[in-house]
Design a protein around this motif. Structure first.
Motif, PDB file in Angstrom:
ATOM      1  N   ALA A  60       0.843  -1.202   0.000  1.00 19.90           N
ATOM      2  CA  ALA A  60       0.000   0.000   0.000  1.00 19.90           C
ATOM      3  C   ALA A  60       0.874   1.246   0.000  1.00 19.90           C
ATOM      4  O   ALA A  60       1.776   1.395   0.814  1.00 19.90           O
ATOM      5  CB  ALA A  60      -0.908  -0.008   1.221  1.00 19.90           C
ATOM      6  N   ILE A  61       0.615   2.132  -0.935  1.00 18.93           N
ATOM      7  CA  ILE A  61       1.291   3.422  -1.007  1.00 18.93           C
ATOM      8  C   ILE A  61       0.432   4.469  -0.301  1.00 18.93           C
ATOM      9  O   ILE A  61       0.930   5.305   0.435  1.00 18.93           O
ATOM     10  CB  ILE A  61       1.509   3.849  -2.487  1.00 18.93           C
ATOM     11  N   TYR A  62      -0.860   4.391  -0.534  1.00 21.64           N
ATOM     12  CA  TYR A  62      -1.827   5.302   0.062  1.00 21.64           C
ATOM     13  C   TYR A  62      -3.122   4.525   0.237  1.00 21.64           C
ATOM     14  O   TYR A  62      -3.594   3.891  -0.702  1.00 21.64           O
ATOM     15  CB  TYR A  62      -2.041   6.511  -0.857  1.00 21.64           C
TER      16      TYR A  62
END
Length: 130
Positions: free
Chosen positions: A76-78
């Protein structure tokens, strides 16, 4: 906690927040139809298996979990969408037959039917001629 009574059905206990502790308060609509009250609770992402409804004394509890699964190969990046828990409680009036309560879920909308006790149902009185 909300009181389920004919006079003030559907009035929220407080309008201050949509979240209570770690649980989200699902929005609800409450309707009266004939000899029953109906609660419609919006709980997106909740499944039949993750929904828990119970009556303890005169308190109706609706609880549901949303579990989001992310493949292990992704990082997950965001992330704004997360696992969450919905919870809402109602105090039932003495008019409700808690042994006859029924519930169903369809596309994240929980429909709870609260039948009134026979002694509290409206009925027409037959008038006899003398």
């Amino acid at each position: 906690m909300n009181d389920i009574t004919r006079r003030d059905a559907g009035l929220p206990e407080s309008a201050e927040s949509n979240q209570r502790g770690d649980s989200l308060l699902p929005p609800v609509d409450i309707f009266e139809e004939g000899n029953a009250l109906h609660i419609l609770a919006d709980m997106p992402g909740v499944t039949r298996e993750s929904l828990h409804i119970e009556v303890d004394s005169n308190v109706l509890s609706l609880e549901g979990d949303v579990a989001l699964e992310m493949p292990e190969t992704l990082t997950a990046i965001y992330a704004e969408v997360r696992a969450q828990r919905y919870a809402r409680r109602f105090t039932l009036s003495h008019e409700i037959d808690s042994d006859a309560i029924e519930a169903r879920i369809d596309n994240g909308v929980v429909h709870v039917t609260l039948p009134k006790k026979a002694t509290h149902r409206r009925r027409r009185i037959e008038i006899q001629a003398a």
